[in-house]
Design an enzyme around this catalytic site. Sequence first.
Site, PDB file in Angstrom:
ATOM      1  N   TRP A 100      -8.526  -2.861  -5.734  1.00 42.32           N
ATOM      2  CA  TRP A 100      -9.244  -1.945  -4.854  1.00 42.32           C
ATOM      3  C   TRP A 100     -10.741  -1.903  -5.180  1.00 42.32           C
ATOM      4  O   TRP A 100     -11.506  -1.267  -4.463  1.00 42.32           O
ATOM      5  CB  TRP A 100      -8.665  -0.524  -4.983  1.00 42.32           C
ATOM      6  CG  TRP A 100      -7.352  -0.341  -4.295  1.00 42.32           C
ATOM      7  CD1 TRP A 100      -6.728  -1.209  -3.453  1.00 42.32           C
ATOM      8  CD2 TRP A 100      -6.496   0.805  -4.394  1.00 42.32           C
ATOM      9  NE1 TRP A 100      -5.532  -0.683  -3.015  1.00 42.32           N
ATOM     10  CE2 TRP A 100      -5.362   0.555  -3.574  1.00 42.32           C
ATOM     11  CE3 TRP A 100      -6.569   2.020  -5.079  1.00 42.32           C
ATOM     12  CZ2 TRP A 100      -4.326   1.478  -3.429  1.00 42.32           C
ATOM     13  CZ3 TRP A 100      -5.527   2.933  -4.936  1.00 42.32           C
ATOM     14  CH2 TRP A 100      -4.417   2.659  -4.122  1.00 42.32           C
ATOM     15  N   ARG A 153       5.229  -7.888   8.983  1.00 41.57           N
ATOM     16  CA  ARG A 153       3.911  -8.215   8.429  1.00 41.57           C
ATOM     17  C   ARG A 153       4.021  -8.812   7.021  1.00 41.57           C
ATOM     18  O   ARG A 153       4.779  -8.327   6.181  1.00 41.57           O
ATOM     19  CB  ARG A 153       3.016  -6.972   8.378  1.00 41.57           C
ATOM     20  CG  ARG A 153       2.697  -6.413   9.753  1.00 41.57           C
ATOM     21  CD  ARG A 153       1.827  -5.170   9.636  1.00 41.57           C
ATOM     22  NE  ARG A 153       0.408  -5.475   9.596  1.00 41.57           N
ATOM     23  CZ  ARG A 153      -0.444  -4.957   8.730  1.00 41.57           C
ATOM     24  NH1 ARG A 153      -0.027  -4.159   7.768  1.00 41.57           N
ATOM     25  NH2 ARG A 153      -1.725  -5.254   8.795  1.00 41.57           N
ATOM     26  N   GLU A 179     -13.513  -2.933  11.018  1.00 42.39           N
ATOM     27  CA  GLU A 179     -13.439  -2.129   9.796  1.00 42.39           C
ATOM     28  C   GLU A 179     -14.436  -2.590   8.745  1.00 42.39           C
ATOM     29  O   GLU A 179     -15.019  -1.775   8.027  1.00 42.39           O
ATOM     30  CB  GLU A 179     -12.015  -2.216   9.253  1.00 42.39           C
ATOM     31  CG  GLU A 179     -11.783  -1.534   7.925  1.00 42.39           C
ATOM     32  CD  GLU A 179     -10.360  -1.716   7.424  1.00 42.39           C
ATOM     33  OE1 GLU A 179     -10.092  -1.275   6.291  1.00 42.39           O
ATOM     34  OE2 GLU A 179      -9.521  -2.291   8.152  1.00 42.39           O
ATOM     35  N   LYS A 195      -2.040 -12.061   8.458  1.00 42.16           N
ATOM     36  CA  LYS A 195      -3.467 -11.854   8.704  1.00 42.16           C
ATOM     37  C   LYS A 195      -4.208 -13.190   8.671  1.00 42.16           C
ATOM     38  O   LYS A 195      -3.778 -14.145   8.016  1.00 42.16           O
ATOM     39  CB  LYS A 195      -4.058 -10.918   7.659  1.00 42.16           C
ATOM     40  CG  LYS A 195      -3.625  -9.466   7.821  1.00 42.16           C
ATOM     41  CD  LYS A 195      -4.404  -8.549   6.884  1.00 42.16           C
ATOM     42  CE  LYS A 195      -4.001  -7.089   7.109  1.00 42.16           C
ATOM     43  NZ  LYS A 195      -4.807  -6.149   6.312  1.00 42.16           N
ATOM     44  N   ASP A 245      -8.253  -9.256   3.533  1.00 42.68           N
ATOM     45  CA  ASP A 245      -8.134  -8.123   4.456  1.00 42.68           C
ATOM     46  C   ASP A 245      -9.257  -8.104   5.488  1.00 42.68           C
ATOM     47  O   ASP A 245     -10.169  -7.283   5.383  1.00 42.68           O
ATOM     48  CB  ASP A 245      -8.135  -6.807   3.666  1.00 42.68           C
ATOM     49  CG  ASP A 245      -7.721  -5.605   4.515  1.00 42.68           C
ATOM     50  OD1 ASP A 245      -7.163  -5.810   5.598  1.00 42.68           O
ATOM     51  OD2 ASP A 245      -7.957  -4.465   4.079  1.00 42.68           O
ATOM     52  N   GLU A 247       0.819  -1.215   0.000  1.00 42.51           N
ATOM     53  CA  GLU A 247       0.000   0.000   0.000  1.00 42.51           C
ATOM     54  C   GLU A 247       0.858   1.273   0.000  1.00 42.51           C
ATOM     55  O   GLU A 247       0.560   2.244   0.686  1.00 42.51           O
ATOM     56  CB  GLU A 247      -0.959  -0.008   1.197  1.00 42.51           C
ATOM     57  CG  GLU A 247      -1.928  -1.168   1.162  1.00 42.51           C
ATOM     58  CD  GLU A 247      -2.933  -1.143   2.304  1.00 42.51           C
ATOM     59  OE1 GLU A 247      -4.121  -1.427   2.054  1.00 42.51           O
ATOM     60  OE2 GLU A 247      -2.539  -0.848   3.446  1.00 42.51           O
ATOM     61  N   HIS A 297     -15.131  -8.365   0.274  1.00 39.79           N
ATOM     62  CA  HIS A 297     -14.740  -7.002  -0.103  1.00 39.79           C
ATOM     63  C   HIS A 297     -15.795  -6.305  -0.964  1.00 39.79           C
ATOM     64  O   HIS A 297     -15.470  -5.628  -1.951  1.00 39.79           O
ATOM     65  CB  HIS A 297     -13.391  -7.012  -0.822  1.00 39.79           C
ATOM     66  CG  HIS A 297     -12.416  -6.021  -0.250  1.00 39.79           C
ATOM     67  ND1 HIS A 297     -12.688  -4.681  -0.127  1.00 39.79           N
ATOM     68  CD2 HIS A 297     -11.157  -6.194   0.234  1.00 39.79           C
ATOM     69  CE1 HIS A 297     -11.639  -4.070   0.401  1.00 39.79           C
ATOM     70  NE2 HIS A 297     -10.695  -4.972   0.648  1.00 39.79           N
ATOM     71  N   GLU A 330      -2.472 -12.474  12.978  1.00 38.03           N
ATOM     72  CA  GLU A 330      -2.952 -11.099  13.107  1.00 38.03           C
ATOM     73  C   GLU A 330      -4.454 -11.078  12.861  1.00 38.03           C
ATOM     74  O   GLU A 330      -4.931 -11.394  11.766  1.00 38.03           O
ATOM     75  CB  GLU A 330      -2.249 -10.169  12.111  1.00 38.03           C
ATOM     76  CG  GLU A 330      -2.746  -8.723  12.205  1.00 38.03           C
ATOM     77  CD  GLU A 330      -2.030  -7.776  11.255  1.00 38.03           C
ATOM     78  OE1 GLU A 330      -0.871  -8.049  10.897  1.00 38.03           O
ATOM     79  OE2 GLU A 330      -2.639  -6.776  10.854  1.00 38.03           O
ATOM     80  N   ARG A 355      -4.906 -11.026  -5.878  1.00 35.66           N
ATOM     81  CA  ARG A 355      -4.353 -10.433  -4.665  1.00 35.66           C
ATOM     82  C   ARG A 355      -4.193 -11.473  -3.556  1.00 35.66           C
ATOM     83  O   ARG A 355      -3.253 -11.410  -2.757  1.00 35.66           O
ATOM     84  CB  ARG A 355      -5.260  -9.295  -4.194  1.00 35.66           C
ATOM     85  CG  ARG A 355      -4.869  -8.721  -2.840  1.00 35.66           C
ATOM     86  CD  ARG A 355      -5.723  -7.540  -2.466  1.00 35.66           C
ATOM     87  NE  ARG A 355      -5.622  -7.240  -1.055  1.00 35.66           N
ATOM     88  CZ  ARG A 355      -6.283  -6.260  -0.442  1.00 35.66           C
ATOM     89  NH1 ARG A 355      -7.085  -5.473  -1.143  1.00 35.66           N
ATOM     90  NH2 ARG A 355      -6.148  -6.050   0.847  1.00 35.66           N
TER      91      ARG A 355
END
Length: 714
Positions: free
Chosen positions: A557, A338, A407, A374, A379, A305, A535, A401, A350
Site C-alpha cells: 500500500w 476477477r 482514479e 485488469k 492497479d 482487499e 503507484h 478490465e 504484488r
Amino acid sequence: MIKPIACVIVALLCLGTAARAEDGYDLWLRYRPLDASGRAVAAAHATAIVAPGTSPTIAVAVAELRRGFAGMAGETPARVETPIAGSILLATPKEAEALGVTRPDLADLGREGFWLHATRAGGKPITAILANSDIGLLYGAFRLLELQEQGVPADGIDVRSAPKLQLRVLDHWDNLDRTVERGYAGQSIWDWWTLPDWKAPRYTDYARANASIGINGAVLNNVNARPESLTARYIAEAAALADVFRPYGIRVYLSARFSAPIELGGLKTADPLDPAVKAWWKAKADEIYRAIPDFGGFLIKANSEGQPGPQDYHRTHADGANLLAEALKRHGGVVMYRAFVYSEKDSEDRAKQAYSDFKPLDGTFADNVIVQVKNGAIDFQPREPFHPLFGAMPRTPLMMEFQITKEYLGQATHLAYLGPLFAETLDSDTFAHGKGSTVARMIEGAVDPQRLTGMAGVANIGADRDWTGSPFNQANWYAFGRFAWDPEGSAKDYADEWARMTFTPDPRFVVPAVDIMMRSREAVVDYMTPLGLAHQMATGSHYGPGPWVSDLTRPEWNPVYYAKADANGIGFDRTATGSDAIAQYAPALARRLADPATTPESELLWFHHLSWDRRMASGRILWDELVAHYDRGVAEVGAMQRDWSALAPYVDADRFAKTTIFLAIQQREAQWWRDASIAWFQSLSHRPLPPGSRAPAHSLGWYRALDFPYAPGH
C-alpha cells in the site's frame, strides 16, 4: 501566470461564440442541425422509415432515427410500410427480400452485427440497415445517425460491422447509499430509494448512450459488494432497471458477495464445496431469474482487499467460480470472476500474485466462467505493462478490465483521453504463440479459441448533468465502447468520431482537439509516473503525489514499495536478481525485458532498479532524464491550454469555460506533481537539477504536510 478561476469564469462566460450553449447531457447523441448542405442531404436520405418488425427494440430504433433526423435535418421521417425513394429500411434478410431488396448474406455478422449501405428496393434508392436480429438493427440505426452527425453523406455508405467480443460491460462501483467508489461525477445514477416505482428518464438515456456504442451489459453495484444487493428488495429494483434496458440489448448483472450464504442465509459457512452452500446459491439464482429472466450473471471479487472468498476455506478460485457457475448455468448466466487478488501475506511482489494464483488453474473453470483481468498487474496506473496472464491461460477465457474513471489519472479535472492507454495494452504482443499474439487477439479468442469473450470497463458515470464530471471524460466512455466492439480499432479514429459528434464536425475544431486528446495521456504519465514508475499517488484518495508514504501496515500500500528509490538508484527489480516477475511473460518477451538495454524506456523502472547515473538513450543520466520527463509533462499541459484557447469560436461558452478552468486546475496540479516528486527523489539521489530546470517552489516538508481528507472518490 494563470488568472484566478473566478476571473476566468466571468471572462469565458462573456465570450461571444458561434456555438450554442450546452450542458453536456446529450453526450455524443446531440443531433444538432447540420449546415444547409448537410441538412439537405440528410433530409433527402431520410424521407421515411420502413421497419417490418414490431419488437420493443425495433420501436426504439425507429424512434431514435426519427429523433436524430428531426434534429439534424429539421424534418421528422414518417414510418411507412413500403420503401419510397430516400427511405431508410430496417430489416432482416427475409424481410428485406420481401420488400424488393436482393436477399443479403449476413452469415458473418452473427446476432449483433449489421450491414449499412445504399441500395435499391423495387427500383427506388434507399438506405438499408440489415441485420440478423432486432438488436443488430438498433446498432445499425445508431451507426447511421453517428455517420450523419459526423458529416458523412448517406450516398456511398457501405459499413459491415460485428462485435469481436461477446460481453461488453460497464462495471458500476456504485454503493447502495448512492456513493460511488472511485467516482468523480457525483452520486450514483441509480436511485435505489425511489426504485422500482420511479424509473427516471435518465435510465433510458443511459441505455441509449450505451447501445449507441455497442455496450450490452451493466453491473449495477460495487465489486466490494454488500450482501443486501441480493435481497428481494434490491432484486426488484434491479428488475425495474432491466425492464428499461432490455429494448436496448443491455443485460443487468450484479456483484455478489461470496459470504452471502452466511449473511443472508444464516448458514455457518460459505465453503464452495458445502452442499448447503450450493443449494443456497441455486435458490438465489432461481429467485433472481424469476424477477429478471435475462439476468446476465454475477461479477465476483474474492480474497482481495479483505473481501471473503474460497481461499478462506482452503479452496481455489476455480472452486469458488464454479460454485456460482453451477447455480447460473441452467438459466444461461455467466460468472465474471476477477483476477485482482493480492495478499499482505505475500511479501515478494504484488505484481506477481494474480498470475501465481490463477495460472495453475488454467482449464479448471466451468464453461460459463470468464476470468476478468485488469489491463496491468498492479492497479489501473497511468502506464503499466500488459498483465502477464494475457497469453498464459490458453484454456481459460480472459476478459479485459479497464478503468474508465480516472482514479489514478487526475480524476475528474485532468484532461486525459484514455484511448491511447486502451490501445497500448490491446496492441501489446504477448508472444504467447510467436509474434502477433497481441492482447487484443488473445481476448478475442483469435489465437486460442474461447467459448466466452469480453471486456469490462469501470464506469465513470454519475449524476452530474454531464454524466462524467467534465466534457472530455465522456470521450473515455465512448472509446471504451468502441474498443469493446473492436479491440483492434484506432484510438485516434475514435477520438475523431467523438469530437465530431460531441462538438462539431468542423475540421478547424476537430483536428486540433483530437491532437490535444492524443497527447493528453502521455502528459499525465510524464508529470505523474515517468519511465515506468507506478503507484506514486497519495494513499486513500489517490489524489495528488505521495511518493514518500512508507508507514502503512501493508507494504504494497506504500508508494515507496514501488519506486524502491535510495541513494544508489530507483526502480523495482523484476528480473531474476529481484522478484523475477518477468518470468511470467512468454520467453521471447521475458528475454527482452531482462536487459535494461532492450526494455522500452517507458517501462524501464517497472522492471529494473538502476543507478541515478545510468546513461539513457537521450545521452542524459537517469536522474536528469527523470526530471526532463516531469518538466515535459508540465509543459505539455501548458501547450494543451494554449491550443484549447484557440478553439473558442467552435465551442459553446459553457463547455468551453469548464474545460478551460479544468485545464487551469490540471496545470497547477501538474506543477505540484512535478515539484513534490522532484523534491522527494532529489532528497534521495543527492543530485543537482539539470541546467535550466527550476527548483521546486516549496520545501519537501511543505509538500509532505499537505492533506486532503475529503477528496472525492474514497
